[in-house]
Design an enzyme around this catalytic site. Structure first.
Site, mmCIF file in Angstrom:
data_model
loop_
_atom_site.group_PDB
_atom_site.id
_atom_site.type_symbol
_atom_site.label_atom_id
_atom_site.label_comp_id
_atom_site.label_asym_id
_atom_site.label_seq_id
_atom_site.Cartn_x
_atom_site.Cartn_y
_atom_site.Cartn_z
ATOM 1 N N THR A 176 0.783 -1.342 -0.317
ATOM 2 C CA THR A 176 -0.197 -0.599 -0.028
ATOM 3 C C THR A 176 0.801 1.737 0.029
ATOM 4 O O THR A 176 0.841 2.165 -1.013
ATOM 5 C CB THR A 176 -0.785 -0.087 1.298
ATOM 6 O OG1 THR A 176 -2.282 -1.401 1.535
ATOM 7 C CG2 THR A 176 -1.899 1.423 0.785
ATOM 8 N N VAL A 177 1.736 1.137 0.946
ATOM 9 C CA VAL A 177 2.594 2.677 0.698
ATOM 10 C C VAL A 177 3.542 2.902 -0.227
ATOM 11 O O VAL A 177 3.647 3.465 -0.641
ATOM 12 C CB VAL A 177 3.936 2.497 2.288
ATOM 13 C CG1 VAL A 177 3.881 3.790 2.138
ATOM 14 C CG2 VAL A 177 1.820 2.703 3.456
ATOM 15 N N LYS A 192 7.844 1.250 11.040
ATOM 16 C CA LYS A 192 7.421 1.874 12.636
ATOM 17 C C LYS A 192 8.788 0.691 13.607
ATOM 18 O O LYS A 192 9.242 1.082 14.164
ATOM 19 C CB LYS A 192 6.112 1.999 13.778
ATOM 20 C CG LYS A 192 5.132 1.168 13.312
ATOM 21 C CD LYS A 192 3.693 2.207 13.250
ATOM 22 C CE LYS A 192 2.776 0.435 13.258
ATOM 23 N NZ LYS A 192 2.886 0.825 11.249
ATOM 24 N N GLU A 200 10.061 10.008 9.060
ATOM 25 C CA GLU A 200 8.399 10.708 9.412
ATOM 26 C C GLU A 200 6.908 9.912 9.429
ATOM 27 O O GLU A 200 6.497 10.295 9.997
ATOM 28 C CB GLU A 200 8.683 12.143 8.565
ATOM 29 C CG GLU A 200 7.719 13.146 8.945
ATOM 30 C CD GLU A 200 7.257 13.645 10.225
ATOM 31 O OE1 GLU A 200 6.829 13.560 10.603
ATOM 32 O OE2 GLU A 200 8.555 14.627 10.448
ATOM 33 N N VAL A 225 5.371 7.267 12.202
ATOM 34 C CA VAL A 225 4.311 7.819 13.315
ATOM 35 C C VAL A 225 4.133 8.753 12.794
ATOM 36 O O VAL A 225 3.586 9.854 12.397
ATOM 37 C CB VAL A 225 5.302 9.009 14.391
ATOM 38 C CG1 VAL A 225 4.405 9.179 15.451
ATOM 39 C CG2 VAL A 225 6.872 7.819 15.150
ATOM 40 N N ILE A 282 0.575 12.789 9.513
ATOM 41 C CA ILE A 282 1.035 13.687 9.821
ATOM 42 C C ILE A 282 1.876 14.306 10.436
ATOM 43 O O ILE A 282 3.434 13.130 10.080
ATOM 44 C CB ILE A 282 0.109 13.671 10.848
ATOM 45 C CG1 ILE A 282 -1.619 12.853 10.992
ATOM 46 C CG2 ILE A 282 0.175 13.990 12.721
ATOM 47 C CD1 ILE A 282 -1.851 12.286 12.529
ATOM 48 N N GLY A 316 -12.362 -2.135 6.454
ATOM 49 C CA GLY A 316 -10.823 -2.387 5.960
ATOM 50 C C GLY A 316 -10.110 -1.270 6.761
ATOM 51 O O GLY A 316 -8.688 -1.330 6.238
ATOM 52 N N ASP A 371 0.599 -1.560 18.357
ATOM 53 C CA ASP A 371 1.063 -0.702 17.491
ATOM 54 C C ASP A 371 1.856 0.879 17.824
ATOM 55 O O ASP A 371 2.515 1.722 17.701
ATOM 56 C CB ASP A 371 0.061 -0.493 16.188
ATOM 57 C CG ASP A 371 0.018 0.482 15.325
ATOM 58 O OD1 ASP A 371 1.041 -0.701 14.646
ATOM 59 O OD2 ASP A 371 -0.350 1.571 15.209
ATOM 60 N N LYS A 376 5.078 3.663 18.235
ATOM 61 C CA LYS A 376 5.681 4.620 18.161
ATOM 62 C C LYS A 376 5.555 5.916 19.268
ATOM 63 O O LYS A 376 6.281 6.798 19.080
ATOM 64 C CB LYS A 376 3.500 5.328 17.730
ATOM 65 C CG LYS A 376 3.613 4.810 16.184
ATOM 66 C CD LYS A 376 2.010 4.751 16.291
ATOM 67 C CE LYS A 376 1.726 4.205 14.592
ATOM 68 N NZ LYS A 376 0.394 3.838 14.224
#
Length: 405
Positions: free
Chosen positions: A10-11, A100, A124, A127, A131, A182, A196, A200
């Protein structure tokens, strides 16, 4: 400048897309340098993908290409991501990541390798997804002594809690809805048990106070014990329940860092953060409270943060940014149960008289359909160890920390 992407999920696919669709704005920020995706590493086949010609299953194709200067690692997990990243840094390539888990576990080693070899390791996107938080903390808030951080760091749990608060859905039904939409994995353990958010918290704590914090030092409590009864009682006190990662400076040698459900009163900036959105509140001694809010996950928001780091590396290709932290220690993170004073929400099978004999000052709460043998209340400030001692002999159903953010 040639760049590469490791991991086309996805990323990773979002990174390739953002680089291509934002060529002009990227070149404006790099002084005319255009980022060109030269290689994409993935073990899967992507027949018919627009980038099909760029794919490789051999990491060495990236490692040994001297023209590739910056690599985005979006693979996830610790291995082989750690091995690949270390080799890239040692070869003189800068690496950026959204991983992460890797930064929380191995960030110190990778930052030290980047420093040794005069390159950059930036994260960046690790986390808060899209944002901006890592760079503002490292640069914009550099003149502050950070006193504490509180963050809604996981969109899945925030979505579930929002559905429980706003729609009266049970935890189980809200989790199923999150999975259907999802927002939650088939195995949601990492989200709902707080793991998770824990990773972070490690990254934020390491950056804020300059010493590496490992996941095994941060206690994580999830949201599986939260019920609609708790939601209703806390609503009567003008509050909501959020899963928060909290970090607090005790002194120059000690911090606390933990993840847990928390009562947040409606006047807080964190109380109105709903759905899959994230927010991170940083408290500095000069600036006061600063809140960073936005989409904490998703293809393009996260990819935008990854590409921003790639741009930063491109600008600093001939020099290294002064960025990172040093080694921590086993006793650096103090047990918050022993040192941190705060109020607590308590629900129990008990009488008000029994509660009043154990506590000097409490605020009793109520809800519709409250059983005659059930009480809920908020205590005055104390440590959790003190709370446990006071609750001896009382049939406790649930306790939740009350935050002052």
């Amino acid at each position: 400048m040639k760049v590469a992407v490791m991991g086309y999920g996805t990323v990773g696919s979002g990174v390739a897309e953002v680089i291509e669709t934002h060529e002009k704005s990227i070149s404006n920020r790099t002084g005319g340098e255009v980022l060109e995706v030269a290689r994409i590493l993935d073990l899967r086949d992507f027949k018919g993908d627009p980038h099909e010609a760029l794919f490789t299953k051999d990491f060495n194709d990236i490692l040994n290409d001297d023209e590739i200067k910056v690599v985005a690692e979006t693979m996830g997990g610790v291995n082989p991501a750690f091995d690949f990243t270390m080799k890239l840094l040692e070869s003189g390539k800068s690496v950026v990541t959204s991983n992460k888990e890797l930064v929380a576990q191995k960030g110190l080693e990778l930052l030290q390798a980047a420093e040794k070899h005069g390159v950059n390791y930036l994260f960046e996107a690790s986390v808060g997804g899209g944002i901006p938080i890592i760079r503002p903390m490292a640069q914009c808030l550099a003149a502050n002594n950070i006193e504490g951080i509180a963050g809604i760091l996981n969109g899945t749990t925030n979505f579930i809690l929002t559905k429980m608060i706003e729609d009266g859905m049970t935890f189980e039904d809200a989790l199923k809805l999150a999975q259907d939409n999802g927002f939650a994995e088939k195995d949601p353990t990492a989200d709902i048990e707080g793991f998770d958010a824990c990773r972070k918290v490690c990254i934020l704590a390491s950056l804020a106070f300059g010493k590496h914090v490992y996941p095994n030092q941060v206690k994580a409590e999830g949201i599986t014990k939260i019920t609609l009864e708790d939601v209703s009682y806390i609503s009567s006190a003008n509050g909501v329940i959020k899963l928060l990662g909290q970090i607090k400076k005790i002194n120059d040698d000690k911090i606390t860092a933990f993840v847990s459900p928390a009562v947040v009163f409606n006047g807080s900036q964190l109380a109105s953060v709903n759905g899959v959105f994230n927010a991170i509140l940083v408290r500095g001694d000069a600036v006061g409270d600063v809140c960073f809010y936005g989409q904490g996950a998703g293809k393009l928001p996260t990819a935008s943060a990854v590409v921003a780091d790639m741009v930063d590396c491109a600008v600093h290709v001939e020099r290294r940014k002064n960025f990172g932290w040093g080694a921590g220690s086993e006793d650096y993170v103090a047990d918050e149960k022993a040192v941190l004073e705060m109020p607590f929400y308590v629900r129990a099978k008990a009488s008000e008289n029994a509660v009043m004999s154990a506590f000097s000052d409490v605020k009793f709460l109520s809800r519709k359909g409250q059983p005659s043998d059930e009480v809920a209340f908020i205590t005055d400030s104390m440590t959790e160890n003190q709370l446990v001692k006071k609750l001896e002999g009382i049939d406790v159903i649930n306790t939740i920390k009350v935050t002052n953010y």
